[in-house]
Design an enzyme around this catalytic site. Structure first.
Site, PDB file in Angstrom:
ATOM      1  N   ASP A 252      34.273  42.088  61.343  1.00 31.42           N
ATOM      2  CA  ASP A 252      32.891  42.010  61.793  1.00 31.42           C
ATOM      3  C   ASP A 252      31.919  42.435  60.697  1.00 31.42           C
ATOM      4  OD1 ASP A 252      30.883  41.872  64.078  1.00 31.42           O
ATOM      5  OD2 ASP A 252      30.628  43.956  63.449  1.00 31.42           O
ATOM      6  N   GLU A 287      33.027  37.806  58.804  1.00 38.02           N
ATOM      7  CA  GLU A 287      31.648  37.461  59.151  1.00 38.02           C
ATOM      8  C   GLU A 287      30.785  38.053  58.054  1.00 38.02           C
ATOM      9  OE1 GLU A 287      28.294  38.194  62.624  1.00 38.02           O
ATOM     10  OE2 GLU A 287      29.848  39.691  62.241  1.00 38.02           O
TER      11      GLU A 287
END
Length: 569
Positions: A252, A287
């Protein structure tokens, strides 16, 4: 020798370690009995003590008792004692070496809302249906334990410990084993850029874990210049990959993993993870909002490509707020860039953006990019959690979804998208007291200036908000969407994946036709993939070539249409 975090068994018994470099006194409290811990040279403290699996323990750091920051299992909530865990003795049923990344069709799911029960056991029962559609991987949103029962998982404070509302560690092992029996990879979303607001005792145990001079949107940045900090996260990832035979991780917001030591950490992270089980294919996805092209050189397979999503979303909805601003001026032109090069923003000046971002990435293989038309972020970060079908022409959404599945990039489906779900996916949490009120007020204030939303934003702390986010599993209502998914993914497996595996032989050719149509040809050593797309206006009839080998046929009704074919070399 690298110091381990948490409890570990060896020939000498059970040893617990915690990094507390500035503490003056640290003890181990095991089954209520205190044991002195020894300071080691690298700032760790350790103690060996007679223990049995299931024993509760805490660390006492300068007089404060706290759970193990690397706890594998809790006796209760995030404030409760941690539990000693024994060596895993799960009898794995499926020999598994993984799958080629070119075969990936990812299905992002949230365990709590994927099924009515919201458990690993219930999710396991749904996997056969996903595999039957042609999906080849599930990506599970974070499972590291957080405060309360309900939540997305991005506010975890015990990233090694499976959130208990979902089930037991063996439930996760059974899910992975069953997934592998169906040919499904299992990828876990891991958050290494921040901790949640309740129960992050590392702030007390090891203030040096954080760099108070730098901040993320969620608080003080994590200090990756510290070797112990890098080891905390690498050992966490090794635990999930090794103990549960996962096929990979989605990391993330790595754009928030910055500062001294961050680049070294990312390189070391990839090297160590690929070494966990060299016989298995381990896939790493990031990401990263920076649109940087060098991730493959550092051992990562792919990046989430929000650029593709934003171009499609702006074209179908006409929205231009916030981060959609730079994609709202010419979304069809942007889609041409995304289909030809991967990212859209590659460092060039763009309307709606003060500072350019990214660097050229058109030389990268298409499998470097994970594309989507919906994700937990893009749906759930709307005030009312609307899916694309609730915002745009349904026929346009169908065509965009088909484009996602057959284009030569890695497609990711957000749970329910394959069945045309219109149930919202809302933001929800399960805090109490002042923190609950702060979250409630903050969520309302976040959207207060958007007049179209009115004055009411769903209460994120209400159990009803969580219940509204659960999928509807009525297959009769979903039949047409399920058929489209199966048809498109069958074409992908039979005709697109072999081209991807053969390798790209030349850059893509993408041509715009009028205001809302385009054609694209991707060149591979084994042949070409040709695509014709119209997104919202009747355009000149685009005829497929006559030497087509395989065709998916036309999808959609004017003014939305898609046709895809392949040609052998």
């Amino acid at each position: 020798m690298t110091s381990h975090w948490g409890g570990r068994w060896s020939e000498d018994g059970w040893t617990a370690r915690i990094w507390a470099p500035d503490a003056s006194e640290v003890g181990l409290v095991l089954r209520g009995q205190s044991h002195a811990m020894t300071r080691e040279q690298d700032g760790f403290w350790s103690a060996s003590a007679p223990a049995q699996p299931g024993d509760g323990y805490l660390f006492r750091v300068d007089g404060q008792d706290l759970p193990d920051p690397a706890s594998r299992l809790q006796s209760g909530d995030v404030h409760a004692p941690s539990l000693v865990t024994g060596p895993a003795d799960h009898a794995w049923q499926v020999p598994w070496q993984g799958r080629d990344w070119a075969e990936a069709v990812i299905y992002e799911l949230h365990l709590g809302t994927f099924t009515p029960q919201g458990t690993l056991a219930a999710a396991t029962e749904k996997l056969a249906g996903l595999a039957d559609l042609g999906i080849t991987a599930i990506e599970i949103m974070p499972v590291g334990q957080w405060s309360g029962d309900r939540g997305w998982g991005y506010d975890g404070v015990l990233p090694y410990a499976l959130h208990p509302a979902y089930g037991s560690p063996d439930d996760l092992r059974r899910l992975v084993d069953h997934a592998h029996s169906l040919g499904l990879m299992v990828i876990l979303d891991l958050v290494m850029n921040h901790f949640g607001p309740d129960g992050a005792y590392l702030h007390h145990a090891a203030p040096r874990f954080f760099d108070e001079g730098r901040h993320t949107p969620w608080g003080a940045a994590i200090d990756f210049s510290q070797p112990a900090v890098r080891e905390y996260w690498i050992q966490c990832a090794e635990y999930w990959i090794g103990e549960f035979r996962l096929d990979g991780l989605r990391l993330d917001a790595v754009h928030q993993i910055t500062g001294p030591g961050a680049d070294e950490f990312m390189r070391q992270f990839a090297q160590r993870l690929h070494a966990v089980d060299p016989a298995r294919a381990i896939h790493l996805i990031v990401e990263d909002e920076r649109n940087e092209p060098d991730l493959r050189e550092n051992g990562f397979d792919a990046t989430w490509n929000d650029d593709f999503h934003h171009a499609v979303h702006c074209r179908l909805t006409g929205e231009s707020d916030s981060y959609y601003a730079s994609f709202s001026h010419d979304p069809v032109g942007d889609l041409c860039l995304a289909l030809g090069r991967g990212h859209i923003e590659e460092g060039q000046p763009r309307p709606g953006r003060d500072t350019p971002r990214g660097r050229p990435c058109g030389h990268l293989p298409p499998t470097t990019f994970v594309n989507s038309t919906q994700t937990h972020d893009q749906v759930g970060n709307r005030a009312r959690g609307e899916r694309l079908l609730s915002l745009a022409d349904p026929e346009g959404v169908r065509v965009a979804y088909a484009l996602l599945l057959v284009a030569p990039y890695i497609p990711m489906i957000f749970m329910g998208e394959e069945r045309g779900a219109t149930t919202p996916f809302l933001f929800f949490a399960d805090y109490t007291g002042d923190l609950a009120e702060a979250v409630r007020k903050g969520r309302a204030a976040e959207f207060a200036g958007i007049a179209s939303l009115g004055s009411q934003v769903p209460d994120p702390l209400s159990p009803e908000t969580f219940q509204r986010s659960k999928l509807d599993w009525d297959d009769d209502k979903a039949r047409n969407w399920l058929d489209l998914t199966r048809r498109a993914l069958s074409f992908r497996a039979d005709h697109v994946v072999p081209l991807l595996k053969s390798g790209r032989s030349a850059p893509a050719d993408v041509t715009r036709h009028g205001t809302a149509s385009l054609s694209a040809t991707w060149h591979f050593h084994a042949g070409t993939l040709d695509l014709w797309l119209s997104l919202g206006e009747v355009e000149p009839d685009l005829k497929p070539p006559q030497d087509t080998a395989f065709t998916l046929g036309r999808i959609g009704l004017d003014p939305f249409a898609l046709s895809v074919t392949t040609r052998p070399r």
